[in-house]
Design an enzyme around this catalytic site. Structure first.
Site, mmCIF file in Angstrom:
data_model
loop_
_atom_site.group_PDB
_atom_site.id
_atom_site.type_symbol
_atom_site.label_atom_id
_atom_site.label_comp_id
_atom_site.label_asym_id
_atom_site.label_seq_id
_atom_site.Cartn_x
_atom_site.Cartn_y
_atom_site.Cartn_z
ATOM 1 C CG ASP A 107 42.093 36.554 21.579
ATOM 2 O OD1 ASP A 107 41.609 36.049 20.675
ATOM 3 O OD2 ASP A 107 42.177 37.982 21.663
ATOM 4 C CG ASP A 110 32.561 37.201 17.770
ATOM 5 O OD1 ASP A 110 31.210 36.901 17.888
ATOM 6 O OD2 ASP A 110 32.566 38.286 17.370
ATOM 7 C CE LYS A 138 31.931 38.189 22.589
ATOM 8 N NZ LYS A 138 32.256 39.427 21.537
ATOM 9 N NE ARG A 172 46.655 43.971 23.135
ATOM 10 C CZ ARG A 172 45.852 43.263 22.265
ATOM 11 N NH1 ARG A 172 45.191 42.250 22.422
ATOM 12 N NH2 ARG A 172 45.643 43.898 20.958
HETATM 13 P P1 5GP Z 1 35.894 35.948 14.750
HETATM 14 O O1 5GP Z 1 36.551 35.679 13.334
HETATM 15 O O2 5GP Z 1 35.585 34.460 15.518
HETATM 16 O O3 5GP Z 1 34.796 36.682 14.546
HETATM 17 O O4 5GP Z 1 36.643 36.958 15.645
HETATM 18 C C1 5GP Z 1 37.704 36.476 16.390
HETATM 19 C C2 5GP Z 1 38.735 37.751 16.834
HETATM 20 O O5 5GP Z 1 38.000 38.824 17.051
HETATM 21 C C3 5GP Z 1 39.381 37.460 18.310
HETATM 22 O O6 5GP Z 1 40.830 36.754 17.845
HETATM 23 C C4 5GP Z 1 39.356 38.887 18.833
HETATM 24 O O7 5GP Z 1 40.556 39.628 18.124
HETATM 25 C C5 5GP Z 1 38.383 39.252 18.250
HETATM 26 N N1 5GP Z 1 37.222 39.540 19.128
HETATM 27 C C6 5GP Z 1 35.914 39.047 19.108
HETATM 28 N N2 5GP Z 1 35.284 39.212 20.336
HETATM 29 C C7 5GP Z 1 35.980 40.042 21.135
HETATM 30 C C8 5GP Z 1 35.819 40.530 22.265
HETATM 31 O O8 5GP Z 1 34.552 40.529 22.924
HETATM 32 N N3 5GP Z 1 36.710 41.272 22.854
HETATM 33 C C9 5GP Z 1 37.954 41.378 22.168
HETATM 34 N N4 5GP Z 1 38.821 42.126 22.904
HETATM 35 N N5 5GP Z 1 38.137 40.926 21.252
HETATM 36 C C10 5GP Z 1 36.989 40.136 20.415
#
Ligand code: 5GP
Length: 186
Positions: A107, A110, A138, A172
């Site tokens: 999805d 980040d 992001k 969702r």
């Molecule tokens: P990362 O390991 O890249 O920091 O985090 C990825 C996960 O963090 C995504 O799969 C999601 O579950 C969650 N996540 C990061 N940013 C957001 C956001 O703005 N909204 C939502 N709903 N989930 C996020």
């Protein structure tokens, strides 16, 4: 609804409308299909966030392409809004991916820590190829280098919901993608 059951956040500003998402998903599916060889594609959705995106994405792929789907569930954010950086597999794939052309469908990326660790795990299973498709990126928050092969939209550093993305399990089902605004009782 009583004060006790009010969610801490509620849907805010629309970042991407249903129409914009539909058009971009069609473009992504076309690009992925064009770059997939005859052996077909195993699309792996990461639950729960990517479920809606994956189901729309694969239905935009041409009927002659051999597309199969599977899902994984991994721990990432848990209850807080920071990723732990380690991947715990809560639900694994149903079959072997050795020799398969695998597309991981996520999805949102980040920091990249979750996807980076997941790709490390999948690489040890010797797929023929391993590509990544994320709906939202992001990019300014990246901590781990991850090659994103297909990206829907770049988003600012704000918490976003809708089209599969949740806030504490809610929102969702929204057909557009929005910011999550702090709830203030009027
Ligand atoms: P990362 O390991 O890249 O920091 O985090 C990825 C996960 O963090 C995504 O799969 C999601 O579950 C969650 N996540 C990061 N940013 C957001 C956001 O703005 N909204 C939502 N709903 N989930 C996020």
């Amino acid at each position: 609804m009583t004060e006790k059951t009010l969610p801490a956040y509620r849907p805010g500003r629309i970042l991407f409308s249903k129409g914009e998402i539909d058009a971009r998903v069609r473009e992504l599916a076309g690009g992925i299909a064009a770059e997939t060889c005859g052996g077909g594609l195993l699309a792996v959705g990461i639950l729960n966030g990517a479920a809606i995106f994956l189901s729309d994405l694969v239905r935009c792929m041409p009927p002659e392409l051999d597309v199969q789907i599977d899902f994984m569930s991994i721990s990432s954010y848990g209850s807080a809004t920071r990723t732990s950086g380690t991947v715990r597999i809560l639900k694994d794939l149903g079959g072997d991916i050795a020799g398969r052309d695998v597309l991981v469908v996520e999805d949102i990326i980040d920091t990249g820590l979750t996807l980076s660790h997941l790709l490390d795990v999948l690489r040890t299973r010797r797929p023929a190829s391993l590509r990544t498709c994320v709906l939202l990126d992001k990019s300014t928050r990246r901590e781990a280098a991850v090659k994103v092969d297909y990206c829907g939209f770049t988003v600012p550093d704000a918490f976003v919901i809708g089209y599969g993305l949740d806030c504490a399990g809610k929102w969702r089902h929204l057909s557009d993608i929005r910011t999550a605004e702090p709830w203030t009782a009027e």
